[in-house]
Scaffold this active site. Sequence first.
Site, PDB file in Angstrom:
ATOM      1  N   HIS A 257       0.828  -1.212   0.000  1.00  0.00           N
ATOM      2  CA  HIS A 257       0.000   0.000   0.000  1.00  0.00           C
ATOM      3  C   HIS A 257       0.862   1.262   0.000  1.00  0.00           C
ATOM      4  O   HIS A 257       0.526   2.247  -0.663  1.00  0.00           O
ATOM      5  CB  HIS A 257      -0.941   0.004   1.198  1.00  0.00           C
ATOM      6  CG  HIS A 257      -1.850  -1.180   1.241  1.00  0.00           C
ATOM      7  ND1 HIS A 257      -2.573  -1.527   2.372  1.00  0.00           N
ATOM      8  CD2 HIS A 257      -2.156  -2.120   0.305  1.00  0.00           C
ATOM      9  CE1 HIS A 257      -3.283  -2.624   2.115  1.00  0.00           C
ATOM     10  NE2 HIS A 257      -3.038  -3.001   0.876  1.00  0.00           N
TER      11      HIS A 257
ATOM     12  N   HIS B 288      -1.134 -11.229  -4.925  1.00  0.00           N
ATOM     13  CA  HIS B 288       0.277 -10.901  -4.730  1.00  0.00           C
ATOM     14  C   HIS B 288       1.214 -11.935  -5.355  1.00  0.00           C
ATOM     15  O   HIS B 288       2.245 -11.584  -5.934  1.00  0.00           O
ATOM     16  CB  HIS B 288       0.581 -10.769  -3.235  1.00  0.00           C
ATOM     17  CG  HIS B 288      -0.207  -9.707  -2.555  1.00  0.00           C
ATOM     18  ND1 HIS B 288      -0.049  -8.365  -2.835  1.00  0.00           N
ATOM     19  CD2 HIS B 288      -1.180  -9.777  -1.603  1.00  0.00           C
ATOM     20  CE1 HIS B 288      -0.879  -7.653  -2.082  1.00  0.00           C
ATOM     21  NE2 HIS B 288      -1.574  -8.493  -1.329  1.00  0.00           N
TER      22      HIS B 288
END
Length: 302
Positions: A88, A272
């Site tokens: 993030h 991911h």
Amino acid sequence: MAADAFQDRAFQHTLRAPALFAGVGVHTGAYTRVDVRPAPVDHGIVFVRTDVIDRDNRVPATGGAVCKTQLGTVIGNAAGVTVSTIEHLMAAFVMLGVDNAVVELDGPEMPIMDGSSEPFVRILDRAGRRAQDAARRYIEILDVIEVVDGDKRAALVPAERFEMAFEIRFPTAVIGTQAIDMVMDGPTFRRELADCRTFGFAHEVEALRAMGLARGGSLENAVVIEGDRILNPEGLRRPDEFVRHKALDAIGDLYVLGMPIVGRFEGSLAGHAINNQLVRALLARPAAWRVKTFVEDLAEAV
């Protein structure tokens, strides 16, 4: 093109002043203090574990440094020092145009904040940016680079700008099938993706905690789904917040390449793990891309 816009695209940038914040890690539950500091030209993004003093505590954010991708991106160095849940902040760095920074933290995991990139955007905005005396380098995609794993797919495709296309499907009425397809730049990221939070399912929480994960997760930092309802009292920030957060994750995962991308990312049910497989596939195919600068672009156009 305005002078400010040219400078933004053409030159590397770092922070104008340090940026300080703190919070708990979503998986470890550990409270961590972070100090993001300016860094010199060509430094890239380097994380420094200040709580580690007996070995190398510097962990550069590079494609080869990614060592784990279960529910987040983890990077590590040769000494075994790791930093978790970097995606993030990395998304905020690349979309705000921060090329060089030192991220000092006194624990093993980045704070999750509210589960999105928006707090990092606000923090970096307060610190400000300054241009540096070196050209910003971009990765231009020249040929399709693709990774397929069962029903999951991630690809980078040639395009004249950075584009983001993503599709997800979950067997709950709360999510179902969601898709986005947009040109991605700084203003678009701020407006469309930055505030979209990570999410999870209530029935998985106990299993995750038994594995040492989700110890810091709460309704304050994640959208939690139980069956066909959302447990967060405030509900969603956007009807398709889920797919937008997946796109945010992918942007952060790609920035371990150290340069913004000129090309189109296509993700289908991707996470991911396959994002990092795509990063490694790109690094393994140097003929499929090239490093370029904005100044070179202008010279070619003249």
